[in-house]
Design a protein around this motif. Structure first.
Motif, PDB file in Angstrom:
ATOM      1  N   ASN A 141       5.943  -2.931  -6.290  1.00 15.63           N
ATOM      2  CA  ASN A 141       5.741  -4.369  -6.513  1.00 15.63           C
ATOM      3  C   ASN A 141       6.886  -5.190  -5.940  1.00 15.63           C
ATOM      4  O   ASN A 141       6.663  -6.253  -5.342  1.00 15.63           O
ATOM      5  CB  ASN A 141       5.581  -4.649  -8.002  1.00 15.63           C
ATOM      6  CG  ASN A 141       4.238  -4.214  -8.536  1.00 15.63           C
ATOM      7  OD1 ASN A 141       3.260  -4.157  -7.796  1.00 15.63           O
ATOM      8  ND2 ASN A 141       4.172  -3.880  -9.807  1.00 15.63           N
ATOM      9  N   ASP A 175       6.312  -8.001  -3.161  1.00 18.19           N
ATOM     10  CA  ASP A 175       6.500  -9.354  -3.694  1.00 18.19           C
ATOM     11  C   ASP A 175       7.763 -10.030  -3.182  1.00 18.19           C
ATOM     12  O   ASP A 175       7.785 -11.253  -3.008  1.00 18.19           O
ATOM     13  CB  ASP A 175       6.544  -9.322  -5.224  1.00 18.19           C
ATOM     14  CG  ASP A 175       5.222  -8.954  -5.851  1.00 18.19           C
ATOM     15  OD1 ASP A 175       4.192  -9.044  -5.148  1.00 18.19           O
ATOM     16  OD2 ASP A 175       5.214  -8.556  -7.036  1.00 18.19           O
ATOM     17  N   LYS A 207      -4.124  -5.789  -7.590  1.00 14.11           N
ATOM     18  CA  LYS A 207      -3.067  -6.776  -7.390  1.00 14.11           C
ATOM     19  C   LYS A 207      -3.563  -7.964  -6.577  1.00 14.11           C
ATOM     20  O   LYS A 207      -3.344  -9.124  -6.932  1.00 14.11           O
ATOM     21  CB  LYS A 207      -1.885  -6.104  -6.685  1.00 14.11           C
ATOM     22  CG  LYS A 207      -0.687  -7.009  -6.395  1.00 14.11           C
ATOM     23  CD  LYS A 207       0.399  -6.200  -5.674  1.00 14.11           C
ATOM     24  CE  LYS A 207       1.609  -7.053  -5.365  1.00 14.11           C
ATOM     25  NZ  LYS A 207       2.343  -7.450  -6.577  1.00 14.11           N
TER      26      LYS A 207
END
Length: 504
Positions: free
Chosen positions: A244, A248, A286
């Motif tokens: 992540n 991100d 996601k």
């Protein structure tokens, strides 16, 4: 600085070999003696790509002696001893050499403080590492406390040198641990945790450390020494967090970059079929709920791996593949940049006309169909088509009168709309009530003087919840004058800045 410190503290929560164990051909036996534990039941859980699953249960604990025993081998990973109140007591790792493991602690509550592995030197070394992290965190916390209340310049002067030195010491400790235990599972786990940054970075032209060079180094070394072929690499609390963080924060946040990096990443993991399936599932979930155009990443995933059949190498069940394709097909027409699917709605002000036709009394689909076709001409004259509304920007809000979040967001939207009106901005709001308790809707409109374009699906024609993927409320879209979707799924507080960006 605070983010790094938080990460450090997080790692000091119970994370807890090449064990000198008995020779066993099959089965596992994990014995944990907690002298002061009063629980009568305990659970052996493990991490798997962000989830916690239960591997075994121990019932009838006596005098704090907990035994997990079973046929077959435990999967390689980080395991958690969880008490009857679902509180985590200890973490430890399991690999091929630790299927027989014995731990004990004589502490009253803080079992980590006194934990000892009876038959694993490496497990003890690992607990020493965890306690070292806790000590460093405690020292830094005290240092931060001393910096509070000081002027910012003085606080930085006090904290920064010690903070940097501590992070450097931890990095060196971890690198040494990995070097000494190369090839072990726990060394691979700690390698996942390490934040590899460029130390002693040269200065840029402005006299400060070269931030571009630092960022490039961090990105290029982010996955150093990670063994994607290890079947246990994702059975810990660090792997999914690292994934992540990479997508991100580490790579550039735009759709094209994300899709390229996803393809590179899946190419690294493709020989580990279970990991690749978990990764695809994670990325689908996601980006399925992503806002501001990142649903295009989902479409890329589906078009590249699922529709082409490549996913069959990782998924045993075709129905899973079909389900993901169907989800993407629903989202496909709702992507940013696409023309919004039109809606033919009934104005709230025309509610009495619809009620008089009998639509609020129908009880079966057959009754509804017969009534609709018998009144089709009158209905067509009442329809207000969303895409026929003239405005530079059309804010489309799907909401519910009884939704708690809507009760906060819709008044904000009303105030923002009135602000736009005062500024003579060509912005309109298409307010769509997604359910059919029309009395509540009318009452809310009247009591709150809701002067939007207020509509509802009075003749059950649109199924807006399904058509616009309204899984929660409110859901807000912004359309331009050509009814192209410019943005979606934002909070009301962000609408003004989004429109300002469009005008630049």
């Amino acid at each position: 600085m605070k983010k790094v410190f938080f990460f450090l503290v997080l790692c000091c929560s119970p994370l807890i070999s090449s064990a000198q164990s008995k020779n066993v051909k099959s089965g596992f036996e994990i014995t944990i003696n907690l002298k002061n534990c009063k629980d009568t039941i305990a659970y052996l859980n493990y991490y798997e790509f962000g989830n916690k699953l239960t591997a075994a249960t121990c019932k009838g604990i006596k005098n704090g002696k907990i035994i997990f025993k079973g046929d077959g081998k435990l999967k390689r990973g980080i395991y958690t001893l969880m008490g009857q109140d679902k509180k985590s007591y200890l973490d430890f790792f399991i690999d091929e050499s630790t299927q027989i493991l014995e731990l004990k602690s004589d502490e009253t509550e803080n079992y980590l403080k006194g934990v000892v592995a009876i038959n694993s030197k490496l497990e003890n070394d690992f607990y020493t590492y965890i306690k070292y992290l806790i000590k460093q965190s405690t020292d830094l916390n005290e240092l931060f406390s001393k910096g509070k209340g000081l002027p910012k310049k003085d606080s930085i002067a006090l904290v920064s040198p010690k903070f940097k030195a501590t992070l450097n010491d931890i990095y060196n400790y971890e690198e040494q641990f990995i070097k000494q235990n190369k090839g072990t599972y726990i060394a691979d786990v700690i390698n996942l945790k390490i934040e590899r940054t460029l130390r002693d970075a040269p200065n840029a032209a402005n006299g400060k450390p070269d931030s571009l060079l630092i960022r490039k180094y961090y990105r290029n070394h982010f996955w150093d020494n990670v063994n994607f072929n290890d079947e246990g690499i994702y059975r810990n609390q660090f792997f999914v967090a690292k994934v992540n963080n990479f997508f991100d924060n580490v790579i550039t946040s735009n759709v094209d970059t994300v899709t390229v990096e996803i393809d590179k990443f899946i190419n690294k993991t493709k020989t580990n079929t279970t990991l690749t399936k978990l990764l695809l599932d994670h990325l689908v979930n996601k980006y399925e709920i992503a806002a501001m155009g990142f649903d295009k990443v989902l479409i890329h995933l589906v078009d590249t791996y699922f529709i082409t059949g490549k996913a069959k190498a990782f998924y045993k069940d075709q129905s899973e593949i079909d389900r993901i394709i169907r989800r993407a097909d629903k989202i496909r027409p709702l992507q940013v940049g696409k023309i919004a699917p039109d809606l033919a709605m009934i104005r709230a002000s025309d509610r009495n006309k619809i009620a008089k036709m009998g639509f609020e009394n129908v009880k079966t689909n057959d009754e509804l169909s017969n009534l609709y076709f018998s009144k089709e001409k009158e209905i067509s004259e009442l329809y207000l088509k969303m895409n026929a509304i003239q405005a530079k920007y059309l804010i489309v809000a799907f909401w519910d009168v009884d939704c708690g979040h809507c009760k906060k967001e819709i008044p904000k939207l009303l105030n923002l709309y009135h602000e736009f009106q005062k500024e003579n901005l060509d912005v309109k709001v298409f307010s769509v009530y997604v359910y059919h308790e029309i009395d509540k809707y009318i009452k809310y409109i009247e009591e709150n003087k809701l002067d939007f374009i207020n509509v509802y699906d009075g003749v059950y024609f649109n199924n807006v919840v399904d058509k616009y993927e309204v899984r929660t409320t409110p859901v807000i879209y912004i359309l331009d004058k050509n009814k192209v979707i410019k943005a979606k799924k934002m909070q009301v507080d962000n609408i003004k800045s989004i429109l300002n960006d469009f005008e630049k």
